[in-house]
Structure formats: structure tokens, C-alpha cells
Design an enzyme around this catalytic site. Structure first.
Site, PDB file in Angstrom:
ATOM      1  N   ARG A  43       0.878  -1.319   0.082  1.00 12.22           N
ATOM      2  CA  ARG A  43      -0.013   0.010   0.021  1.00 12.22           C
ATOM      3  C   ARG A  43       0.767   1.128   0.135  1.00 12.22           C
ATOM      4  O   ARG A  43       2.076   1.043   0.033  1.00 12.22           O
ATOM      5  CB  ARG A  43      -1.015  -0.282   1.305  1.00 12.22           C
ATOM      6  CG  ARG A  43      -0.747  -0.709   2.367  1.00 12.22           C
ATOM      7  CD  ARG A  43       0.491  -0.153   3.315  1.00 12.22           C
ATOM      8  NE  ARG A  43       0.150   1.481   3.390  1.00 12.22           N
ATOM      9  CZ  ARG A  43       1.051   2.589   3.563  1.00 12.22           C
ATOM     10  NH1 ARG A  43       2.630   1.656   3.785  1.00 12.22           N
ATOM     11  NH2 ARG A  43       0.923   3.472   3.488  1.00 12.22           N
ATOM     12  N   GLY A  44       0.395   2.467  -0.123  1.00 14.91           N
ATOM     13  CA  GLY A  44       1.139   3.645  -0.279  1.00 14.91           C
ATOM     14  C   GLY A  44       1.130   4.029  -1.759  1.00 14.91           C
ATOM     15  O   GLY A  44       1.510   3.031  -2.546  1.00 14.91           O
ATOM     16  N   ARG A  91      -7.350  -0.254  -6.612  1.00 14.19           N
ATOM     17  CA  ARG A  91      -7.465   0.880  -5.658  1.00 14.19           C
ATOM     18  C   ARG A  91      -7.760   2.292  -6.643  1.00 14.19           C
ATOM     19  O   ARG A  91      -6.953   2.565  -7.461  1.00 14.19           O
ATOM     20  CB  ARG A  91      -6.399   1.139  -4.842  1.00 14.19           C
ATOM     21  CG  ARG A  91      -6.403  -0.150  -3.958  1.00 14.19           C
ATOM     22  CD  ARG A  91      -5.386   0.262  -2.622  1.00 14.19           C
ATOM     23  NE  ARG A  91      -6.209   1.042  -1.812  1.00 14.19           N
ATOM     24  CZ  ARG A  91      -5.513   1.553  -0.678  1.00 14.19           C
ATOM     25  NH1 ARG A  91      -4.160   1.344  -0.428  1.00 14.19           N
ATOM     26  NH2 ARG A  91      -5.968   2.420   0.321  1.00 14.19           N
ATOM     27  N   GLN A 115      -1.912   2.116  10.028  1.00  9.57           N
ATOM     28  CA  GLN A 115      -0.619   2.073   9.189  1.00  9.57           C
ATOM     29  C   GLN A 115       0.257   3.232  10.099  1.00  9.57           C
ATOM     30  O   GLN A 115       1.643   3.166   9.807  1.00  9.57           O
ATOM     31  CB  GLN A 115      -0.806   3.250   8.069  1.00  9.57           C
ATOM     32  CG  GLN A 115      -1.293   2.382   6.778  1.00  9.57           C
ATOM     33  CD  GLN A 115      -3.074   2.787   6.769  1.00  9.57           C
ATOM     34  OE1 GLN A 115      -3.583   2.792   7.944  1.00  9.57           O
ATOM     35  NE2 GLN A 115      -3.635   2.283   5.671  1.00  9.57           N
ATOM     36  N   ASP A 165      -1.894  10.952  -1.962  1.00 10.71           N
ATOM     37  CA  ASP A 165      -2.450   9.947  -2.977  1.00 10.71           C
ATOM     38  C   ASP A 165      -2.777  10.666  -4.341  1.00 10.71           C
ATOM     39  O   ASP A 165      -2.514   9.945  -5.091  1.00 10.71           O
ATOM     40  CB  ASP A 165      -3.600   9.011  -2.420  1.00 10.71           C
ATOM     41  CG  ASP A 165      -3.190   7.986  -1.302  1.00 10.71           C
ATOM     42  OD1 ASP A 165      -2.764   8.438  -0.297  1.00 10.71           O
ATOM     43  OD2 ASP A 165      -2.941   6.929  -2.015  1.00 10.71           O
ATOM     44  N   ASN A 170      -5.497  12.466   0.667  1.00  4.47           N
ATOM     45  CA  ASN A 170      -4.576  11.794   1.503  1.00  4.47           C
ATOM     46  C   ASN A 170      -5.235  10.607   2.318  1.00  4.47           C
ATOM     47  O   ASN A 170      -6.678  11.031   2.468  1.00  4.47           O
ATOM     48  CB  ASN A 170      -3.549  12.468   1.925  1.00  4.47           C
ATOM     49  CG  ASN A 170      -2.509  11.682   2.583  1.00  4.47           C
ATOM     50  OD1 ASN A 170      -1.944  10.706   1.941  1.00  4.47           O
ATOM     51  ND2 ASN A 170      -2.200  12.008   4.135  1.00  4.47           N
TER      52      ASN A 170
HETATM   53  O1  MRU Z   1      -4.391   3.259   2.268  1.00  2.00           O
HETATM   54  P1  MRU Z   1      -2.905   3.365   2.240  1.00  2.00           P
HETATM   55  O2  MRU Z   1      -2.199   2.762   3.464  1.00  2.00           O
HETATM   56  O3  MRU Z   1      -2.319   2.893   0.811  1.00  2.00           O
HETATM   57  O4  MRU Z   1      -3.021   4.877   2.171  1.00  2.00           O
HETATM   58  C1  MRU Z   1      -1.481   5.549   2.142  1.00  2.00           C
HETATM   59  C2  MRU Z   1      -1.620   6.846   2.382  1.00  2.00           C
HETATM   60  O5  MRU Z   1      -2.630   7.670   2.470  1.00  2.00           O
HETATM   61  C3  MRU Z   1      -0.119   7.830   2.212  1.00  2.00           C
HETATM   62  O6  MRU Z   1      -0.304   8.741   2.943  1.00  2.00           O
HETATM   63  C4  MRU Z   1       0.002   8.147   0.598  1.00  2.00           C
HETATM   64  O7  MRU Z   1      -0.168   6.850  -0.007  1.00  2.00           O
HETATM   65  C5  MRU Z   1       1.358   8.594   0.669  1.00  2.00           C
HETATM   66  S1  MRU Z   1       2.580   7.598   0.624  1.00  2.00           S
HETATM   67  C6  MRU Z   1       3.939   8.130   0.321  1.00  2.00           C
END
Ligand code: MRU
Length: 344
Positions: free
Chosen positions: A44-45, A87, A191, A232, A242
Site C-alpha cells: 500500500r502507499g 484501488r 498504518q 495519494d 490523502n
Molecule cells: O491506504 P494506504 O495505506 O495506501 O494509504 C496511504 C496514504 O494515504 C499515504 O499517505 C500516501 O499514499 C502517500 S505514501 C508516500
């Protein structure tokens, strides 16, 4: 902490759902494995899922059978469409897939597998390079003895390594300018407490975990200099999409004169999206809220609302750091200039 590794013919992903209790890896041998890994949050991320999807297309082309009715390109485009649907909010996913498809469309060589593998490796490496650049640019803005809040995980695990927001915190810590780093838990996937706290501990850096709802009290009672987060997606006017809760932090930060920094590579900037209100926000299963460690923690029949991202308007953002430079109080004109080198 290496979240993504290409090993000969397979993609190896660190299973982030199991951290910090277990370090285990999942092997993806085909594009469906990659789709499931992204959808189920094994990886994820935003930047990390972009890199993963790029390797997913390498696996897709390896599976192409000559006798099929479709061409190699049609086969790839179908795989890209499937991966893009895993996603919907992180634009890096679509950005990486488009780069791969563009490469395939403009391919002069007959060896599409090697060509696509090289492109995926290049996306992977340039993400890491960008992280270091952003770390340097962002850290220059952090004064000595700063205390910072970060949300979710925008670290090595969310990228190709090093991180965006955590890259800035790593470099600023190395420069000796960080007094304290507060990490919000980040319900419901945690997270912050599982991943960001693990990365900071691993690097022997400051870490204090707070529950998400402590942010207001924290900013009103302690001296906090910055909130620093990843993104994101950033739209052309500078709105930031985000992890859910980012908008709350930005409002509280404004109220308490705490500066708000967003750190994201230009692959997170969506040139086609004018403002945050146009972006499709991912909603996930309500069970993610009602269950904790497989145990029901709410009435079974209660309904739950589970948007996993929110939109922080540009008016609440003091600085956007990218690998191409930083923009103070981002807006349409400044982002256009950064991305396209023009004000038109
Ligand atoms: O749902 P996730 O864990 O994928 O969400 C991640 C985030 O919101 C992060 O802040 C974003 O992707 C930036 S990661 C460098």
C-alpha cells in the site's frame, strides 16, 4: 525495509498487513496475484502500488500466449485496466500503468518482456531517487528543535524506500533538527502505529504514538512546528487527497498556527484533475471498522461509513514538496508552472 523486490521471474512483496508482528513475504507470479496484493493491502502507499503495478504488467506480458486472439498490446491494456481498478484514488497507480503502456506502444524491439521490465525497474529506481531529493528539499525548511506530527505511513514501506514525508523526517533528524515525532495511529488499518512507528524505531528516531482523536489536544497543549504528510493525489489547484484524517489535521494545524507540509513526487500530481472535489474517493468494507483482529467491536447490525481518503483544500497547505522543488501555498498557477513550465 524493502516493500517490493523483483526476483528473476517473480515479484516479492513484504506483507504489510502482518507488520510489526511478523515479517513475511508474498510472491506474485501473475497479474491476478498483483491485483489481489494491491486490493488486499499487502502492499500500500501511492508510489509503492504504482511500482507494484508496473511489475504486474511485466508478469502479464510473460503470460501472453501467441495463440490468443488478442494482440500483445490488447492483452497488456486489459491487464492494466484490471490493475488500475484495484484501488481508485492513488494516481501513481494509473501514472505507472500509462508509462508502461506508452513504452509498449512505442516499442521498436521484439523483446517486449525485457523492455517492460527495464521500464518497471526505471520507475522503481526513479521513485527512490525522488524520495532522496524530496528529503533534502523538505528538510531545509525544518528549523532546529522542531516537533512534528505525521499521519498514516508515507515512509519506505509506502514507496520504493526512504519515503516522502518520512524521507523529510529522516533527513531532518540526520541534520539534528528534530526534537519529537508524533505518529497518529491511523484507524482502521493503523498504518501510523504499525508501520511508521516501526520504521522510526528501526532507524532509532524519535517516535510517540497518539490516537487520531488526540491531534487537537496535542496541537493545543504541546509545541508543534509542523504536520508533515504524503499524498495519494494532488490536483492541479493544489488540493491534496490523502489518508482519511489528513483534512482534520490540516484544520487543527491552521487553528493552532502549525505549518502544514505535503511531500509527494510529481507522479502524484494529476494533470487532468482541476480540484479535489472531482476525485473519486475509495470507500472500503465497513467490516474494517466494525472488526478488530477478527473480533467484532461494534453492534453487528450497525452500519459504518469507511472512506479511506479525504480532500485537504489548498488553502490549508503551507508547502508542497516535490522532487522538482517546493511550492509555497500551492495553487493552480504554481503547479502548472512546476509541471508544464508555463502559467497558461
Ligand atoms: O491506504 P494506504 O495505506 O495506501 O494509504 C496511504 C496514504 O494515504 C499515504 O499517505 C500516501 O499514499 C502517500 S505514501 C508516500
Amino acid at each position: 525495509m524493502e516493500p517490493i523486490r523483483w526476483n528473476e521471474n517473480e515479484l516479492i512483496l513484504l506483507d504489510q498487513r502482518e507488520l510489526p508482528n511478523k515479517i513475511c513475504y508474498v510472491t506474485c507470479n501473475n497479474v491476478s496475484d498483483v491485483y489481489n496484493a494491491i486490493k488486499k493491502m499487502i502492499v500500500r502507499g501511492a508510489p509503492a502500488i504504482g511500482v507494484t503495478a508496473a511489475y504486474g504488467l511485466v508478469l502479464a506480458i510473460k503470460d501472453y500466449k501467441q495463440d490468443k486472439k488478442e494482440s500483445e498490446l490488447e492483452h497488456l491494456k486489459k491487464a492494466a485496466k484490471m490493475l488500475a481498478s484495484s484501488r481508485p484514488t492513488a494516481i501513481n497507480l494509473k501514472w505507472a500503468l500509462s508509462k508502461m503502456i506508452f513504452k509498449a506502444e512505442n516499442c521498436a524491439s521484439d523483446n517486449l518482456i525485457d523492455l517492460l521490465l527495464n521500464e518497471a525497474i526505471s520507475i522503481h529506481n526513479s521513485d527512490l531517487e525522488g524520495n532522496y531529493k524530496m528529503g533534502g528539499i523538505g528538510a531545509k525548511m525544518i528549523s532546529p528543535n522542531s516537533s512534528v506530527i505525521t499521519h498514516c505511513n508515507a515512509g519506505a514501506l509506502a514507496t520504493s524506500g526512504y519515503g516522502t514525508a518520512l524521507g523529510v523526517l529522516r533527513k531532518a533528524s540526520q541534520d539534528g533538527n528534530i526534537e519529537k515525532i508524533y505518529v497518529t495511529e491511523t484507524r482502521p488499518w493503523l498504518q501510523g502505529s504499525r508501520l511508521t512507528a516501526s520504521e522510526l524505531i528501526y532507524d532509532k528516531l524519535s517516535v510517540t504514538i497518539v490516537v487520531d482523536s488526540a491531534a487537537g489536544y496535542l496541537m493545543s497543549s504541546e509545541h508543534i512546528d509542523w504536520v508533515i504528510v504524503g499524498a495519494d493525489r494532488v490536483t492541479m489547484n493544489g488540493d491534496v487527497i490523502n489518508k482519511i484524517g489528513t483534512y482534520n489535521l490540516a484544520i487543527i494545524a491552521k487553528k493552532h498556527s502549525v505549518k502544514f507540509m505535503v511531500v509527494a513526487p510529481t507522479s502524484t500530481i494529476d494533470l487532468a484533475m482541476e480540484s479535489g472535489s472531482d476525485v473519486s474517493i475509495e470507500h472500503r468494507d465497513e467490516e474494517e471498522i466494525k472488526y478488530f483482529n477478527n473480533q467484532l467491536i461494534a453492534p453487528k447490525n450497525a452500519s459504518a461509513f469507511n472512506p479511506v481518503f479525504d480532500v485537504t483544500p489548498n488553502s490549508l497547505i503551507d508547502v508542497l514538496v516535490t522532487e522538482k522543488g517546493a511550492i509555497l501555498r500551492p495553487n493552480d498557477q504554481k503547479i502548472r508552472h512546476l509541471m508544464l513550465g508555463s502559467n497558461i
